[in-house]
Design an enzyme around this catalytic site. Structure first.
Site, mmCIF file in Angstrom:
data_model
loop_
_atom_site.group_PDB
_atom_site.id
_atom_site.type_symbol
_atom_site.label_atom_id
_atom_site.label_comp_id
_atom_site.label_asym_id
_atom_site.label_seq_id
_atom_site.Cartn_x
_atom_site.Cartn_y
_atom_site.Cartn_z
ATOM 1 N N LYS A 125 38.495 39.308 41.505
ATOM 2 C CA LYS A 125 39.079 39.102 40.180
ATOM 3 C C LYS A 125 40.183 40.132 39.965
ATOM 4 O O LYS A 125 39.933 41.336 39.908
ATOM 5 C CB LYS A 125 38.010 39.238 39.101
ATOM 6 C CG LYS A 125 38.504 39.010 37.685
ATOM 7 C CD LYS A 125 37.324 39.047 36.720
ATOM 8 C CE LYS A 125 37.748 38.783 35.296
ATOM 9 N NZ LYS A 125 36.606 38.776 34.366
ATOM 10 N N ASP A 184 30.675 34.642 25.802
ATOM 11 C CA ASP A 184 31.497 33.556 26.348
ATOM 12 C C ASP A 184 30.668 32.665 27.260
ATOM 13 O O ASP A 184 31.086 32.286 28.346
ATOM 14 C CB ASP A 184 32.695 34.138 27.103
ATOM 15 C CG ASP A 184 33.826 33.120 27.259
ATOM 16 O OD1 ASP A 184 33.861 32.153 26.469
ATOM 17 O OD2 ASP A 184 34.649 33.273 28.170
#
Length: 742
Positions: free
Chosen positions: A421, A524
Site C-alpha cells: 500500500k 469503513d
C-alpha cells in the site's frame, strides 16, 4: 478557530487604476493564516490594502466572536444554518422562518472624495466565494430562498420577513431606500415578480430584483431532489461600479462567464459602514439553507485617513511608483531567498521528519519488519500499473513478490506474495494516516484480520506491506464484472461460503470492539474491505480510517479532518449529525454488509422504487416475503432458516436508533445459532435526532414498534450532508470517501 486573517500589503494596487477586482481576486476556499493565527477582523490602523478572511468550516464557538447569528439562524453540523436545521415538527420549527448570519465586523465600503464631490466616491472592491447547500427533505417542495447580503447593521431580520421576503425586508419596508441593503438571491419560489422558481437575482432595497436570470437553461438547480453543493463567486469592481456573479457545482472550477452581471453603485446604495453575510427564509414550504465555507477579500478603506488634497496628489503618485519598484525588488529578493534557502531547509526538514517517523515505528512493541524502499520498488516492478490491485483516497495497492523474512531461518530464501500500500499523500496528513494505521494494526492478532507484514519510509515515500489475498475482495465476487487482463475469473459465491464470510467478519468485529485491549472502531466496514484468502476465509482489512478509543469512551471524533468518513449506504444515520464513529456505527455498516451478501445487491441501489437496499428488504419483511430478497444468482440453493436469520440480523443491525442495534458479541452468538435474532418490527422505525435515549453503548429494553413517528425523519440526510469544506463533505451516492484498499 476556523478563521484566519491575512493582510496583503503589496496586493490590489490595481484597484486604484480601475482594473476589475475579479481579475486578481482569490476564489479558492483555502485557509489563510498568520504567524499568530489571529481571527479575521478589520480594524482601524491595521496595515495593508485588502482584508481577507476564510472559513473552511464553522463551529459554534464562532458565534458572538466572528459571526453574528440572529433570527432563526444557527451554527451546527459544521455549517451556517441560515434557517433552522431540525427534525422536529415542520409546522412549528421549519415553516415561516427567517434568519441572518453576518460577519461580526463591519467594513467601510465607500468614502467621499472631498476634492471631486460625491459623484467620485471611492468605493471598495471585493471578491467573495462561498459554498452553499440548499436542501429539501424527501417528498417536499423547496421554498423560499437564500441570499448573500450587504446590510447596514447586524440586527436581526425585520418582523414578518419570512416567506418571499427572504429575511431582507417585510411588507411595510420593501422598496424603501432607507433599507440600504444589497443582496444576491438564490430564489426557489416563484412570486409574481419572479421569472421562475429557480433563478438568481440582484436585489437593491427590495426583494423585487433589479436584474435576474433563470438558472434552468444553464443546467443548475438550486435545490434539486438529490443533494447538490455549489460554489458561488461574487466579484464587485468598485471603480467600474459593476457586480458579476458566477455559479458552478462544487467539483467544478470558476466559469469563464458570469451567470449574472449588472451595474451597481454601492456608494449610492449601502451604508458607508456595512456588514457582509447571508439571509434566508422559509414560508409554508421549507428548505435548509446552509453555507459550508466562505472566503472574502475586501479592499480596505481606512477610517483614519482622508482623501489627499490636490497639492499632494503628485507626490502621492510618485510615492506609489517608487513603492511599486521597491515591491518588485523585494519580491525578487524573496524569490531568490526561497530558492536558495527555504527549499534547502524544506528538503532537510523532510529528511529529518522521515527519520523521526522511522524511529517512532521502530519503537513500537513487536514492530513489523522494515523493508528497504528499493526492495519494494523491485517487488512491484517499479510500481507498475499492471501490478495495481486497487486504489482509494489513502493510496494505491500493488501486488508484489518479496523474499521472506530473513530473520526466520526456516523460510530463508523463499519468496512470498504481498500487497504493498503506497500512500498517495506525501504530506503531514499522509504521514498521520500512515502512523495511525500502522500503530493500530501492528498489535492486532486475529485470524479474520489481514496481517501486516512490514513497512517502509524512505525518501518521503510511505509504504505498508500486507499479506496478499489471492481471492480479492468480497464485492468482486458478489458483483462480477468482466475480467481484466491477467485477472482470475470470478465465480459466484455459494451459500455456505457467504454464511462463513459473514461469520468471520462478525468474529473480527467482536475482537475489535470487545476483546482487544483497546476498543477499535473500524469506521469503513464494507464489502470492498473484506478480503478473501486462498480458502475464501474472510479477512477484514483497510484500517486507514480505524481508530482506537479508550475503554471508558464511547466514540471517536476526528477534529482535524472533520466531516463524515465512509461510504454512502454503510454510514449510520446518526453519524451525519454527530460526525462521531462508535461501535454502533460499525454495527450499522456490518448490517449493510449482511444484506449485501445475502441479496447480491449494493446497499445503495434502485429497486422497486427504493434507493437503499435496507428499505426494500424492510418492505419485503413487512409483507412476509423477506426470502424474496435472497440473491437470485443462488438459484434457490440456500438454507431458508439461515437466510431468514441473516436477513433479520441485517435489519436489526440497520436499526435507525443506535442503542437498538445488537452488540458484536451478540451478533457472533446469533450467527453461531446459539441465540435468536432480536425482534424486528414490520415497519422500519423512524430516525429521530437527537435520540430519545440520549446516548450510545446502551441497549434499550423496549421492543421496537411498528408505529410511524410524526416527526420529520431521515435515514441519511439533513445537516450531516452539509459538512464540511474542501472534499470532506458527506459523499454523494456511490461515492467512496476512503478508498477500497487492504
Amino acid at each position: 478557530m476556523a478563521v484566519h486573517f491575512l493582510v496583503l500589503p503589496l496586493c490590489f494596487l490595481f484597484l486604484g487604476t480601475g482594473t476589475p477586482a475579479s481579475s486578481a481576486s482569490t476564489t479558492s476556499l483555502t485557509t489563510n493564516t498568520t504567524a499568530d493565527g489571529s481571527p479575521a477582523r478589520q480594524a482601524a490602523g491595521s496595515g495593508g490594502n485588502v482584508t481577507t478572511f476564510s472559513f473552511t468550516t464553522f463551529h459554534g464557538d464562532l458565534r458572538g466572536v466572528n459571526m453574528t447569528v440572529v433570527g432563526d439562524a444557527a451554527i451546527n453540523g459544521g455549517a451556517l444554518q441560515i434557517t433552522p436545521d431540525s427534525l422536529n415538527d415542520a409546522a412549528d420549527f421549519l415553516t415561516n422562518k427567517s434568519g441572518r448570519v453576518l460577519y461580526s465586523a463591519p467594513f467601510r465600503l465607500w468614502r467621499d472624495d472631498k476634492t471631486s464631490g460625491n459623484a467620485n466616491k471611492k468605493v471598495a472592491s471585493f471578491s467573495a466565494v462561498f459554498t452553499v447547500n440548499v436542501f429539501r427533505a424527501p417528498g417536499t417542495e423547496p421554498a423560499e430562498g437564500f441570499a448573500f447580503l450587504i446590510a447596514p447593521s447586524a440586527d436581526k431580520p425585520p418582523p414578518g420577513s419570512y416567506g418571499g421576503f427572504l429575511g431582507l425586508t417585510n411588507a411595510s419596508t420593501d422598496g424603501n431606500a432607507s433599507n440600504r441593503i444589497v443582496a444576491v438571491e438564490l430564489d426557489t419560489e416563484k412570486q409574481p415578480y419572479d421569472p421562475d422558481d429557480n433563478h438568481i437575482g440582484l436585489n437593491v432595497n427590495s426583494v423585487v430584483s433589479v436584474a435576474n436570470v433563470s438558472l434552468r437553461p444553464l443546467g443548475i438547480e438550486i435545490c434539486p431532489v438529490k443533494t447538490a453543493k455549489y460554489n458561488v463567486w461574487i466579484d464587485y469592481d468598485g471603480a467600474a461600479r459593476r457586480i458579476a456573479v458566477y455559479m458552478a457545482d462544487v467539483a467544478e472550477s470558476k466559469p469563464a462567464s458570469p451567470v449574472l452581471a449588472s451595474k451597481l453603485d454601492l456608494g449610492a446604495t449601502v451604508a458607508e459602514s456595512s456588514y457582509f453575510g447571508f439571509s434566508a427564509s422559509t414560508g409554508r414550504k421549507y428548505q435548509l439553507n446552509c453555507v459550508l465555507a466562505w472566503n472574502m477579500t475586501v479592499e480596505r478603506i481606512p477610517w483614519d485617513v482622508d482623501e489627499p488634497s490636490k497639492t499632494s496628489k503628485g507626490l502621492t503618485l510618485g510615492l506609489v511608483a517608487v513603492g511599486v519598484s521597491v515591491a518588485v525588488l523585494v519580491a525578487a529578493a524573496l524569490g531568490c531567498y526561497y530558492l536558495c534557502v527555504v527549499r534547502r531547509r524544506k528538503a532537510k526538514s523532510e529528511e529529518e521528519g522521515s527519520a523521526i517517523t522511522g524511529t517512532m515505528i521502530r519503537s513500537l512493541a513487536g514492530g513489523p519488519r522494515e523493508f528497504d524502499y528499493r526492495e519494494l520498488r523491485k517487488a512491484t516492478n517499479n510500481f507498475d500499473e499492471r501490478m495495481k490491485l486497487g486504489q482509494g483516497g489513502y493510496g494505491v495497492v500493488y501486488r508484489g513478490v518479496v523474499v521472506d523474512d530473513h530473520n526466520n531461518p526456516s523460510t530463508a530464501g523463499t519468496t512470498v506474495e504481498v500487497a504493498v500500500k503506497k500512500f498517495s499523500r506525501a504530506s503531514s496528513q499522509g504521514e498521520n494516516d500512515f502512523l495511525s494505521e500502522l500503530s493500530i494494526i501492528n498489535r492486532l492478532r486475529h485470524k479474520h484480520l489481514v496481517r501486516l507484514v512490514g513497512w517502509s519510509h524512505d525518501n518521503g515515500e510511505l509504504l505498508l506491506v500486507y499479506e496478499y489475498m489471492p481471492n480479492g475482495s468480497l464485492d468482486q465476487h458478489l458483483f462480477i464484472s468482466a475480467p481484466t487482463a491477467g485477472s482470475r475469473p470470478r465465480q459466484p459465491l455459494g451459500w455456505e461460503l457467504r454464511y462463513g464470510i459473514v461469520q468471520g467478519v462478525a468474529s473480527a468485529l467482536h475482537y475489535l470492539h470487545d476483546q482487544y485491549d483497546q476498543r477499535v472502531v473500524h469506521r469503513d466496514l464494507k464489502a470492498s474491505n473484506i478480503m478473501l484468502d486462498a480458502n475464501f476465509t474472510a479477512r477484514l482489512g483497510d484500517f486507514g480510517l480505524a481508530r482506537a478509543i479508550e475503554t471508558d469512551k464511547t466514540s471517536y471524533m476526528e477534529e482535524v479532518a472533520g466531516g463524515v468518513h465512509g461510504t454512502v449506504g454503510y454510514i449510520a444515520p446518526e453519524c451525519f449529525h454527530t460526525e462521531k464513529a462508535t461501535r454502533e456505527s460499525d454495527v450499522y455498516a456490518f448490517g449493510a454488509v449482511i444484506l449485501e451478501t445475502v441479496c447480491g445487491r449494493r446497499p445503495r441501489c434502485d429497486i422497486e422504487g427504493f434507493h437503499f437496499l435496507v428499505d426494500w428488504v424492510w418492505r419485503l419483511h413487512r409483507d412476509g416475503r423477506a426470502l424474496e430478497a435472497v440473491d437470485p444468482n443462488l438459484d434457490g440453493a440456500f438454507d431458508e432458516d439461515d437466510a431468514e436469520r441473516l436477513l433479520m440480523l441485517g435489519l436489526a443491525c440497520s436499526h435507525p436508533t443506535p442503542a437498538e442495534r445488537p452488540k458484536a458479541q451478540a451478533i457472533s452468538q446469533i450467527l453461531m445459532r446459539s441465540m435468536p435474532v432480536p425482534a424486528v418490527p414490520p415497519f422500519k422505525p423512524s430516525f429521530v435526532w437527537p435520540a430519545i435515549d440520549g446516548g450510545f453503548d446502551t441497549m434499550s429494553t423496549a421492543a421496537g414498534t411498528g408505529t410511524m413517528s410524526s416527526l420529520v425523519t431521515s435515514s441519511s440526510t439533513w445537516s450531516g450532508n452539509f459538512a464540511r469544506g474542501s472534499q470532506s463533505h458527506a459523499p454523494a451516492p456511490e461515492q467512496d470517501t476512503s478508498g477500497s484498499l487492504v
